[in-house]
Write an enzyme that holds these catalytic residues in place. Structure first.
Site, PDB file in Angstrom:
ATOM      1  CD  GLU A   1     -26.316  30.211 -14.896  1.00  0.00           C
ATOM      2  OE1 GLU A   1     -26.848  30.982 -14.076  1.00  0.00           O
ATOM      3  OE2 GLU A   1     -26.971  29.462 -15.627  1.00  0.00           O
ATOM      4  CG  ASP A   2     -25.470  26.139 -16.365  1.00  0.00           C
ATOM      5  OD1 ASP A   2     -26.530  26.114 -15.698  1.00  0.00           O
ATOM      6  OD2 ASP A   2     -25.470  26.272 -17.593  1.00  0.00           O
TER       7      ASP A   2
ATOM      8  CG  ASP B   1     -28.303  26.497 -12.765  1.00  0.00           C
ATOM      9  OD1 ASP B   1     -28.708  26.803 -13.888  1.00  0.00           O
ATOM     10  OD2 ASP B   1     -27.130  26.682 -12.379  1.00  0.00           O
TER      11      ASP B   1
HETATM   12  P1  NAD Z   1     -29.160  18.162 -12.248  1.00  0.00           P
HETATM   13  O1  NAD Z   1     -28.027  17.452 -12.874  1.00  0.00           O
HETATM   14  O2  NAD Z   1     -28.985  18.793 -10.919  1.00  0.00           O
HETATM   15  O3  NAD Z   1     -30.417  17.158 -12.128  1.00  0.00           O
HETATM   16  C1  NAD Z   1     -30.857  16.295 -13.140  1.00  0.00           C
HETATM   17  C2  NAD Z   1     -31.713  15.216 -12.487  1.00  0.00           C
HETATM   18  O4  NAD Z   1     -32.365  14.483 -13.521  1.00  0.00           O
HETATM   19  C3  NAD Z   1     -30.958  14.222 -11.640  1.00  0.00           C
HETATM   20  O5  NAD Z   1     -31.698  13.966 -10.467  1.00  0.00           O
HETATM   21  C4  NAD Z   1     -30.944  12.954 -12.506  1.00  0.00           C
HETATM   22  O6  NAD Z   1     -30.917  11.768 -11.736  1.00  0.00           O
HETATM   23  C5  NAD Z   1     -32.257  13.089 -13.217  1.00  0.00           C
HETATM   24  N1  NAD Z   1     -32.383  12.350 -14.469  1.00  0.00           N
HETATM   25  C6  NAD Z   1     -31.543  12.334 -15.529  1.00  0.00           C
HETATM   26  N2  NAD Z   1     -32.032  11.517 -16.483  1.00  0.00           N
HETATM   27  C7  NAD Z   1     -33.186  11.026 -16.021  1.00  0.00           C
HETATM   28  C8  NAD Z   1     -34.143  10.123 -16.537  1.00  0.00           C
HETATM   29  N3  NAD Z   1     -34.010   9.570 -17.736  1.00  0.00           N
HETATM   30  N4  NAD Z   1     -35.220   9.827 -15.788  1.00  0.00           N
HETATM   31  C9  NAD Z   1     -35.369  10.391 -14.579  1.00  0.00           C
HETATM   32  N5  NAD Z   1     -34.497  11.243 -14.040  1.00  0.00           N
HETATM   33  C10 NAD Z   1     -33.423  11.554 -14.750  1.00  0.00           C
HETATM   34  O7  NAD Z   1     -29.632  19.229 -13.307  1.00  0.00           O
HETATM   35  P2  NAD Z   1     -30.629  20.471 -13.080  1.00  0.00           P
HETATM   36  O8  NAD Z   1     -29.853  21.703 -12.765  1.00  0.00           O
HETATM   37  O9  NAD Z   1     -31.699  20.085 -12.152  1.00  0.00           O
HETATM   38  O10 NAD Z   1     -31.168  20.669 -14.572  1.00  0.00           O
HETATM   39  C11 NAD Z   1     -31.938  19.662 -15.188  1.00  0.00           C
HETATM   40  C12 NAD Z   1     -32.497  20.197 -16.490  1.00  0.00           C
HETATM   41  O11 NAD Z   1     -33.325  21.314 -16.209  1.00  0.00           O
HETATM   42  C13 NAD Z   1     -31.448  20.671 -17.489  1.00  0.00           C
HETATM   43  O12 NAD Z   1     -31.784  20.227 -18.772  1.00  0.00           O
HETATM   44  C14 NAD Z   1     -31.561  22.165 -17.447  1.00  0.00           C
HETATM   45  O13 NAD Z   1     -31.311  22.740 -18.704  1.00  0.00           O
HETATM   46  C15 NAD Z   1     -33.008  22.360 -17.087  1.00  0.00           C
HETATM   47  N6  NAD Z   1     -33.202  23.665 -16.456  1.00  0.00           N
HETATM   48  C16 NAD Z   1     -34.109  24.491 -17.035  1.00  0.00           C
HETATM   49  C17 NAD Z   1     -34.310  25.747 -16.522  1.00  0.00           C
HETATM   50  C18 NAD Z   1     -35.326  26.670 -17.124  1.00  0.00           C
HETATM   51  O14 NAD Z   1     -35.267  27.861 -16.930  1.00  0.00           O
HETATM   52  N7  NAD Z   1     -36.274  26.163 -17.836  1.00  0.00           N
HETATM   53  C19 NAD Z   1     -33.567  26.165 -15.427  1.00  0.00           C
HETATM   54  C20 NAD Z   1     -32.649  25.286 -14.830  1.00  0.00           C
HETATM   55  C21 NAD Z   1     -32.487  24.024 -15.364  1.00  0.00           C
END
Ligand code: NAD
Length: 556
Positions: A249-250, A273
């Site tokens: 997780e995370d 995730d």
């Molecule tokens: P991660 O760090 O693996 O990926 C984030 C991605 O976003 C990276 O590829 C990064 O380059 C890109 N990014 C960041 N800022 C950007 C911008 N301004 N423009 C374009 N791309 C950008 O993180 P993750 O695990 O993929 O999670 C990302 C988000 O999704 C988090 O906010 C998390 O809370 C959310 N999330 C939501 C759920 C849900 O149930 N709704 C589940 C998992 C993750």
């Protein structure tokens, strides 16, 4: 008298049977003012409680009143945590009976703030903290856990907490919160849940400077040191809790993909995730087809954010589209990504992370999301970037120009990180957007129509997946199980949900949803020979009978 069988615990094991003050201090067995006169006499409680005996319904009403008088969400979170630490049955009864009000308090968005303030609000430890300094002793530390036979572990190293980044040891709020949801939403008995935070340091400089930070004030361990620590942790879990299912997780994405890949067959585990998000988003896309009328294989998805969540969703979409007859290559060509450097394309000139490579298609360079929408004409825009205000009016309006019903999922958590708000999505698309978000948004009135946004949060998926894997004693949690979970969730969306524009069931149905998903997952485990148990004749009935129901048993 047998406190364990009365509580339905015997299916799992036999915890000890305390009396008197010890009983009141055991949150799993405590009933507080609801101990009956007979119980007070038999269990040495007389005098330790005020004389009036309350019912659990009265206790719920009293707690609800106290909760609602708290001035803000974080105070409510602290109140609920204290209740959980005092009387778990009452806590879960309150959460289950008022799930729509409680989930935003015990999980996203409030849990984000709770993590940020975890150090200053820290009152009583919950779960295990294992630090990189504990190398060589991890199995010993796991044996310190006071409950026998943990069956469900949620573990984080705190590197990517929601969309809030590296919070180090403060991330403990997440495993605690997720496990509460397993119990509230899927009836996994709290006795068998174990939250763990692995403290390998933090790269968050602010925490190094904070004199009251609760974790190690040093840079994150990386490379071989980190890998050896995780390897020891996995081996220790296998030996101390051989029947446990583990949820990664995370974790930061440089570790998350590797850990999932390296360990999913060695230890029954999954990454929520990556895989849980994938299933919830896919379910939303499938349900949205009932409003747009198309087929899944014909959708074109454009993701903002190419991390764990985004590529996880794309991978599961590919699996589903292949079931509809597309080749892997064709299905992948329906998924496009914009990351912080623009559209992910084959010859972009930078070294792409491995998880992005399958989606780096041949295409000219496109620097911005707006230009990518224009060039690719997607049917769905999926925000998983953790960056707010990135779905601008121009972008949403363009999606609405290209599609009669544009799918706009702003999935980043917490609410402050959503790519756009529900109101913006509806207003900028003339009310035509099919909108879902990771954290809840209130319904929106627009030109006399009420739009109810769906919550595209893995809360709909992981509790049911975990329950199904646990009950069937599956050796593995497969991608096929997540696909089955997504399809089941989509089927459970009712016509009345869709009529409001919501592509997820109401949260009030969450226990039935989790039961449906657990059944699908367990059936997959039985069918694929992964289950250590024989398939019962009534799989759903068997699971339902094992779900923890927050009611007080009689102890006399
Ligand atoms: P991660 O760090 O693996 O990926 C984030 C991605 O976003 C990276 O590829 C990064 O380059 C890109 N990014 C960041 N800022 C950007 C911008 N301004 N423009 C374009 N791309 C950008 O993180 P993750 O695990 O993929 O999670 C990302 C988000 O999704 C988090 O906010 C998390 O809370 C959310 N999330 C939501 C759920 C849900 O149930 N709704 C589940 C998992 C993750």
């Amino acid at each position: 008298m047998n406190l364990t069988t009365d509580r339905g615990l015997s299916a799992y094991g036999e915890p000890p049977q305390p009396r008197g003050a010890q009983l009141l201090n055991d949150p799993l067995l405590n009933k507080g003012s609801a101990f009956t006169d007979q119980e007070r006499d038999a269990l040495g409680l007389r005098g330790l409680l005020p004389p009036r005996v309350f019912t659990i319904e009265e206790q719920v009403q009293r707690s609800l009143g106290s909760l609602r008088r708290k001035p803000n969400a974080i105070e409510k979170y602290i109140f609920l945590t204290a209740l959980q630490n005092r009387n778990e049955t009452l806590f879960y009864r309150l959460v289950t009976d008022h799930v729509e009000e409680m989930v935003p308090l015990i999980y996203t968005p409030t849990v984000g703030q709770a993590c940020l303030e975890y150090g200053s609000n820290f009152r009583r430890p919950r779960g295990l903290f294992i630090s990189i300094k504990d190398r060589g002793h991890i199995a010993e530390i796991l044996r310190h856990w006071p409950h026998e036979g943990a069956r469900l572990i949620v573990v984080t190293d705190g590197e990517r907490i929601l969309g809030l980044g590296d919070l180090g040891a403060l991330g403990m709020g997440i495993p605690v919160g997720k496990l509460s949801l397993y119990t509230a939403c899927a009836g996994v008995h709290p006795y068998y849940t174990l939250p763990i935070t692995l403290d390998v340091g933090t790269d968050n400089e602010k925490l190094h400077e904070d004199p009251f930070y609760i974790g190690l004030r040093q840079k994150r361990a990386r490379g071989e040191e980190y890998d050896a620590f995780i390897a020891e942790f996995v081996a220790a879990v296998r030996s101390v809790f051989p029947k446990a299912l583990l949820q990664w997780e995370d974790f930061g994405n440089t570790n998350a993909f590797r850990l999932l890949h390296d360990y999913r067959q060695k230890l029954c585990s999954f990454n929520d995730d990556i895989q849980g998000t994938a299933a919830v988003a896919l379910a939303g896309l499938i349900a949205a087809l009932r409003l747009t009328g198309g087929r899944l294989r014909d959708q074109k998805l454009l993701f903002l954010g190419a991390g764990e969540a985004g590529t996880g969703i794309a991978d599961l979409f590919v699996a589903a589209a292949r079931e509809e007859g597309l080749s892997e290559g064709e299905a992948r060509s329906r998924c496009w990504f914009v990351d912080s450097k623009g559209l992910v394309v084959k010859d972009r000139g930078d070294r792409l992370a491995e998880h992005k490579l399958p989606y780096a298609h041949v295409h000219p360079i496109v620097p911005t999301l707006a230009e990518a929408v224009n060039a690719l004409r997607p049917t769905a825009l999926i925000g998983v970037s953790g960056t707010p205000a990135t779905f601008t009016q121009e972008i949403v309006a363009e999606m609405a120009r290209l599609n009669a019903r544009p799918v706009i999922f702003a999935l980043s958590n917490p609410t402050s990180k959503a790519e756009c708000t529900a109101e913006q999505a509806y207003a900028w698309s003339d009310g035509r957007a099919i909108f879902a978000s990771g954290s809840p948004f209130a319904p929106v009135e627009l030109n006399g129509t009420r739009h109810v946004p769906g919550q595209g949060n893995n809360i709909y998926i992981f509790p049911g997946v975990g329950l199904g894997a646990l009950v069937s004693e599956s050796r593995e949690v497969t991608d096929g199980m997540f696909l089955a979970a997504a399809q089941t969730l989509a089927q459970l969306v009712q016509p009345e949900d869709l009529a409001m524009g919501r592509v997820y069931p109401a949260l009030t149905k969450i226990r039935e949803v989790s039961l449906g998903i657990a059944t699908a997952v367990a059936e997959a485990a039985y069918a694929q020979g992964l289950a250590a148990r024989a398939r019962p004749a009534d799989v759903t009935g068997d699971i339902r009978g094992r779900m923890f129901d927050p009611k007080y048993p009689s102890y006399v």
